[in-house]
Each structure stands twice: as C-alpha cells, then as structure tokens.
Design an enzyme around this catalytic site. Structure first.
Site, mmCIF file in Angstrom:
data_model
loop_
_atom_site.group_PDB
_atom_site.id
_atom_site.type_symbol
_atom_site.label_atom_id
_atom_site.label_comp_id
_atom_site.label_asym_id
_atom_site.label_seq_id
_atom_site.Cartn_x
_atom_site.Cartn_y
_atom_site.Cartn_z
ATOM 1 N N CYS A 1 -6.492 -2.319 7.476
ATOM 2 C CA CYS A 1 -7.587 -1.381 7.212
ATOM 3 C C CYS A 1 -8.763 -2.033 6.490
ATOM 4 O O CYS A 1 -9.908 -1.626 6.683
ATOM 5 C CB CYS A 1 -7.072 -0.174 6.422
ATOM 6 S SG CYS A 1 -6.578 -0.523 4.718
ATOM 7 N N CYS B 1 0.837 -1.200 0.000
ATOM 8 C CA CYS B 1 0.000 0.000 0.000
ATOM 9 C C CYS B 1 0.876 1.255 0.000
ATOM 10 O O CYS B 1 0.615 2.205 -0.748
ATOM 11 C CB CYS B 1 -0.923 -0.006 1.213
ATOM 12 S SG CYS B 1 -1.979 1.462 1.328
#
Length: 369
Positions: free
Chosen positions: A201, A104
């Site tokens: 997340c 990410c």
C-alpha cells in the site's frame, strides 16, 4: 440491543460486502478507515478530491453513508511509520526481505483499531479478510478460508488469541465470485468489477528500491556497489548494492555467466551477493525467530505441521522443533523446521506460517536456512 462492531473499511468490495452481511445479521456497524501512508492534505479531505488515496477514503465513507451507518477517518500515519515502514526499511538494509502486511495487521488493524473500537464502544472488530475462526483444545484459532485462492491467514499469524476472540470475518465462508455477486445484488455493479491492487500500500509504483532511497537517510553511505560471489567466495562481478536483490532473483542481475544464475544469499555486512544454481536454493531446514505458538503442548505432543514459507506457496509437511519456549503473547521463541522434502527459496525476513488441519498453529520470521 444489537451488538456493536467496528468494521475496517478500505473503500473496496471486500469490506463493503462485509458491511452488508453484518447489517443483515443484525449488527450495529461503525465504519473506520485509517490513513497509514499518504500525502493527503486536510484541504483535500475537505474538498473530497485532489490527491493520493483520498478517493478510496471517500469511497469508504460514501459506502457507509449509503448503507446507513456512521463512519470515521482515523490518522495512524505516525504509528504506521514507526511500526511498519521503519521495520520494512531496516529489514532490507540488513539483507532481508520483509512482509509489511504481517506487522500492519498486528500493530495497526488489530492494535490501534482495537483501541479505536474501545473508544467507540464496539464489542467486536470486523474486516474483509478471507479467514475463519475455530476453537480447539480451549483455544481460539485462525482457520483457513473456504476460498483457498483468497485465503489470507498467512498475513494474520501475528494477531493474538485475544484479538481472534473479538474478531468477525464475514467473508471467510464465501468465495470471491460469491462476494462479487452479493455486491451486484445490492446495486454495486461498479464495485463488483473493480480490479484488486496487488502492490504494497505504501509502495504504490511497486518499486521498493526507489522507496528505500527516499526513506533511508543514509542510503548512499550504506548501499554501494559490491561483489557478486559464488559459494566458495570467488568474485564473479559487481552488483549495484545488496538491498537491490532478493533471494531467488534471476532477472535483472546485470551479469552474464553463460548459465542461469540465481541470488542464493545476501550478506549485508560484507556487501556481497552470492549467486548459484537453482538447486542451490533448495534446503531442508530453516530457523525462525519471534516464534509464536498457540498451544505449545499440542505441538510438543505432535510436531508435524504444514508450513508455508511465503504467501501462496504450497503448504509443505514439516516437523517443528521448538528450540526456545514460546507462546503467542511472548513472541520470543526460536524454532527449527525440518521439511519432509527440500523446499525452494527460503528467504530471511519472510514469514513461515504453520497449520494443522487448516488451523493456524504457529508462525515466525525466517532467520536463516
């Protein structure tokens, strides 16, 4: 004229305090919050309430408004699905344990966000990560943060030197208590007391097994009961599907052997999970792929490094042998780490990150011990 900086904002304390510090330093701040994995409907965004992570997005926007700078919400869900979630699922389906934050950071926070910075005319990129930047031998390096308990350089090893030269880490020289105090002094008492999330997340309930079942279309065909075996191949019992286990796991195995048993190896092709003792998890070497080395000549001159095989693990002295040439942009190298002392729980799929004098000099994905 103030230098323009694009600040990634989550709505949390770290990015908000970063904004405060950048403004005090005279930067022209532009905030951006990216949607990477959620089910927010456009109607929810318009109503500013209603589902999923819309609250944190609105907190980021409201904090930017309160501090007096523009804020953008950018939809990165498609690229996040391709670059991060697909890799996350496939790694588990091959018996490895991935670290999605690393990808990410590389593909989203210093990939798509850099393109957003260009589009908005921002010279700099800033985030609330706890990391610092330093120069050595003509190269720009990530340097560990002052707060060693919050240092996040481990997750940033994949970002390029070009990325680093363009980045500002306002919190790198601060401790977390200092950051909370800055928030309080600016009237953000509630934010200063806000608990931090530890989950991935996109796996908000921390149940990656449930997430895999939902994401992998042929999960039922690929994940079936199989054998627990020992190092010699002797069958010890039945497991519930290889991807439900991770290296070093002891609890939740569903098997009683009369002595402590740990997962020591996962063979996805054979659908076998190998069990052994705690000592069986000790190893003195590992092989890593996708090896990135900032200054390959420096490591050839002096191959000694301090290596972390997982986030929060204690750095261990080792020697890096570069088996196939690599640099930070090619990312195609292969390396072997030989540890001065055996380490516990080397896990394929995790990152191994290497340091010299607190400079992040190399990183790679663990392939095998």
């Amino acid at each position: 004229m103030a230098k323009k900086v694009l600040l990634g904002m989550s709505g949390g304390i770290d990015s908000t305090v970063s904004a405060m510090l950048l403004l005090e330093q005279g930067y022209d701040v532009v905030g951006v919050t990216y949607r990477v994995y959620d089910s927010i409907k456009e109607s929810c965004l318009l109503r500013e309430k209603g589902c999923c992570s819309v609250e944190s997005i609105m907190e980021a926007r409201d904090n930017a408004r309160r501090l007096g700078f523009e804020h953008h919400i950018v939809d990165f869900r498609d690229v996040f699905q391709r670059q991060v979630i697909t890799n996350f699922c496939e790694e588990y389906m091959h018996g490895r344990t991935p670290n999605p934050c690393v990808l990410c950071n590389s593909h989203i926070k210093w990939g798509e966000m850099q393109r957003t910075a260009d589009a908005l005319g921002c010279e700099w990129i800033a985030t609330g990560h706890y990391a610092q930047i330093a120069s050595h031998r003509g190269h720009a390096y990530l340097h560990t943060a002052v707060d060693e308990h919050k240092d996040q350089t481990y997750f940033l090893w994949m970002i390029t030197e070009e990325n680093i030269r363009r980045t500002i880490f306002p919190l790198g020289g601060l401790t977390k208590p200092q950051v909370r105090e800055i928030a309080r002094k600016h009237g953000y008492e509630k934010l200063a007391q806000k608990a931090e999330s530890q989950e991935i997340c996109f796996v908000t309930d921390n149940d990656y097994r449930r997430f895999l079942r939902e994401q992998v279309t042929d999960y039922a065909e690929r994940v079936k009961p199989g054998n627990f075996v020992d190092a010699s191949g002797k069958v010890l019992g039945q497991h519930e599907g290889f991807c439900n286990y991770t290296i070093g796991q002891r609890k939740g195995l569903g098997i009683a052997l009369g002595k402590p048993a740990y997962v020591t190896h996962i063979d996805a092709q054979r659908n076998e999970v190998c069990l052994g003792t705690n000592d069986d998890l000790m190893a003195s070497t590992l092989i890593c792929r996708q090896l990135r080395v900032r200054d390959i000549d420096w490591l050839r001159e002096d191959s000694k490094v301090e290596a972390r095989i997982r986030y929060k693990s204690k750095p261990v002295s080792a020697r890096l042998e570069i088996l196939e040439g690599s640099d930070w942009n090619a990312a195609n190298g292969v390396g072997r780490l030989v540890f001065d002392e055996p380490v516990w729980g080397i896990t394929p799929g995790q990152s191994v990150v290497m340091y010299k004098d607190n400079l992040l000099v190399a990183g790679g994905i663990i392939y095998s011990e």
